[in-house]
Design a protein around this motif. Structure first.
Motif, mmCIF file in Angstrom:
data_model
loop_
_atom_site.group_PDB
_atom_site.id
_atom_site.type_symbol
_atom_site.label_atom_id
_atom_site.label_comp_id
_atom_site.label_asym_id
_atom_site.label_seq_id
_atom_site.Cartn_x
_atom_site.Cartn_y
_atom_site.Cartn_z
ATOM 1 N N SER A 8 0.826 -1.236 -0.120
ATOM 2 C CA SER A 8 0.032 0.063 0.118
ATOM 3 C C SER A 8 0.832 1.181 -0.068
ATOM 4 O O SER A 8 1.806 1.174 0.688
ATOM 5 C CB SER A 8 -1.199 0.049 1.304
ATOM 6 O OG SER A 8 -1.866 -1.135 1.297
ATOM 7 N N ASP A 18 -3.229 0.010 -3.251
ATOM 8 C CA ASP A 18 -4.169 -0.629 -2.227
ATOM 9 C C ASP A 18 -3.982 -1.995 -1.893
ATOM 10 O O ASP A 18 -4.823 -2.799 -2.781
ATOM 11 C CB ASP A 18 -5.385 -0.128 -2.267
ATOM 12 C CG ASP A 18 -6.354 -0.055 -1.082
ATOM 13 O OD1 ASP A 18 -5.797 -0.635 -0.070
ATOM 14 O OD2 ASP A 18 -7.611 0.482 -1.081
ATOM 15 N N ASN A 19 -3.197 -2.356 -1.045
ATOM 16 C CA ASN A 19 -3.161 -3.744 -0.543
ATOM 17 C C ASN A 19 -3.037 -4.893 -1.773
ATOM 18 O O ASN A 19 -3.673 -5.812 -1.894
ATOM 19 C CB ASN A 19 -4.262 -4.140 0.250
ATOM 20 C CG ASN A 19 -4.188 -5.547 0.863
ATOM 21 O OD1 ASN A 19 -3.306 -5.927 1.478
ATOM 22 N ND2 ASN A 19 -5.518 -6.420 1.175
ATOM 23 N N VAL A 20 -1.830 -4.507 -2.584
ATOM 24 C CA VAL A 20 -1.608 -5.352 -3.743
ATOM 25 C C VAL A 20 -0.697 -6.454 -3.676
ATOM 26 O O VAL A 20 0.464 -6.393 -2.734
ATOM 27 C CB VAL A 20 -0.967 -4.317 -4.761
ATOM 28 C CG1 VAL A 20 -0.489 -5.405 -5.881
ATOM 29 C CG2 VAL A 20 -2.132 -3.511 -5.378
ATOM 30 N N ILE A 205 -5.174 -3.907 -12.933
ATOM 31 C CA ILE A 205 -5.289 -2.922 -11.689
ATOM 32 C C ILE A 205 -5.998 -1.478 -12.062
ATOM 33 O O ILE A 205 -5.879 -1.116 -13.106
ATOM 34 C CB ILE A 205 -3.688 -2.616 -11.083
ATOM 35 C CG1 ILE A 205 -3.867 -1.803 -9.836
ATOM 36 C CG2 ILE A 205 -2.837 -2.126 -12.109
ATOM 37 C CD1 ILE A 205 -2.552 -1.477 -9.007
ATOM 38 N N LYS A 207 -7.406 2.014 -9.910
ATOM 39 C CA LYS A 207 -7.707 2.578 -8.524
ATOM 40 C C LYS A 207 -6.838 1.933 -7.428
ATOM 41 O O LYS A 207 -7.376 1.788 -6.317
ATOM 42 C CB LYS A 207 -9.148 2.919 -8.367
ATOM 43 C CG LYS A 207 -10.013 3.666 -9.283
ATOM 44 C CD LYS A 207 -11.381 3.667 -8.806
ATOM 45 C CE LYS A 207 -12.045 4.540 -9.883
ATOM 46 N NZ LYS A 207 -13.639 4.789 -9.550
ATOM 47 N N LYS A 209 -6.145 -1.139 -6.865
ATOM 48 C CA LYS A 209 -6.675 -2.567 -6.411
ATOM 49 C C LYS A 209 -6.466 -3.279 -7.729
ATOM 50 O O LYS A 209 -6.771 -3.231 -8.703
ATOM 51 C CB LYS A 209 -8.018 -2.475 -5.999
ATOM 52 C CG LYS A 209 -8.123 -1.830 -4.639
ATOM 53 C CD LYS A 209 -9.622 -1.990 -4.135
ATOM 54 C CE LYS A 209 -9.815 -1.237 -2.840
ATOM 55 N NZ LYS A 209 -8.980 -1.910 -1.689
#
Length: 257
Positions: A8, A18-20, A205, A207, A209
């Protein structure tokens, strides 16, 4: 080989990634696609050690890259989206510099640099300053620099940018050969036709995510769509490009409001 866990990163409280999480295994070509501003570049900067995440970890061969960053950087080759090179150097001088930074023996540097430039169609230009090169020629120098030290991991960010048809075809064949040698390859691109053709898996991916992570054929089948471009448009909820194009033309033609 490469494992990304829970990455993140935010800028001014706006999440870029974001939490990839994902993996790239030896012998695998993994596509990483998304619209502009989706988080691709931030992910790549974190993976290459140029940027620290707010949270999450990048592992290479089971160990956090932050524990042995210098050794990790010696193990991967990277072709960035923009060709930032020392333009006052010739292609040969640039590769010699890269080889010395990689601590390769001088004779090996000269052999590899000369051979790579010849194979990439730059033999007659090897003594000319890079400032005289076209964008595609600079891109081929970057590809040679990424291959010079025989890395185990390769990260290609829009590698076909500026390449002519013959060079682009050669590069696609090169990807297959590298994968056959057990190299792990992360391939970032907007050219979805090529991604669909060469990649074993594709991550989409948007935004910040990850919306999908599967082989291209599996994505097409699950969404009942004809090609990866249609899959991409549906997953990222892409606007109606035909309508936008029509309105652009109408706006151009406006004579009064």
């Amino acid at each position: 080989m490469l494992e990304v866990k829970g990455l993140s990163k935010s800028y001014r409280s706006l999440p870029a990634v974001d939490n990839v999480s994902f993996r790239v295994r030896p012998g695998e070509i993994v596509g990483y696609v998304g619209p502009n501003g989706s988080g691709k570049s931030t992910t790549v900067k974190i993976i290459t050690g140029l940027l620290e995440p707010d949270s999450g970890t990048v592992f290479f061969e089971g160990e956090s890259i932050r524990n042995r960053l210098k050794a990790y950087r010696a193990a991967f080759g990277y072709v960035p989206e923009e060709a930032h090179v020392y333009t006052h150097l010739s292609a040969l001088e640039y590769l010699q510099l890269v080889g010395r930074l990689r601590s390769l023996p001088e004779r090996l540097i000269d052999f590899k640099a000369t051979k790579l430039l010849a194979l990439l169609g730059l033999e007659s230009w090897r003594y000319s300053p890079i400032s005289l090169y076209s964008k595609g020629m600079k891109q081929r120098v970057l590809i040679a620099a990424a291959l010079l030290h025989d890395p185990r991991l390769l990260i290609f960010d829009e590698p076909l940018s500026g390449l002519d048809v013959v060079s682009a075809r050669m590069f696609k064949d090169l990807l297959q050969q590298l994968a056959a040698q057990g190299k792990a390859i992360l391939y970032i691109s907007h050219v979805l036709e090529v991604v669909e053709l060469v990649c074993d898996r594709v991550m989409v991916i948007a935004k910040g995510k990850i919306l999908a992570d599967a082989p291209p054929g599996e994505l097409r089948t699950s969404l009942q769509l004809a090609n990866l471009e249609s899959v991409f448009a549906q997953l990222v909820q892409q606007e109606d490009t035909h309508s936008v194009a029509r309105e652009l033309v109408q706006t151009m033609a406006a004579e009064h409001v």
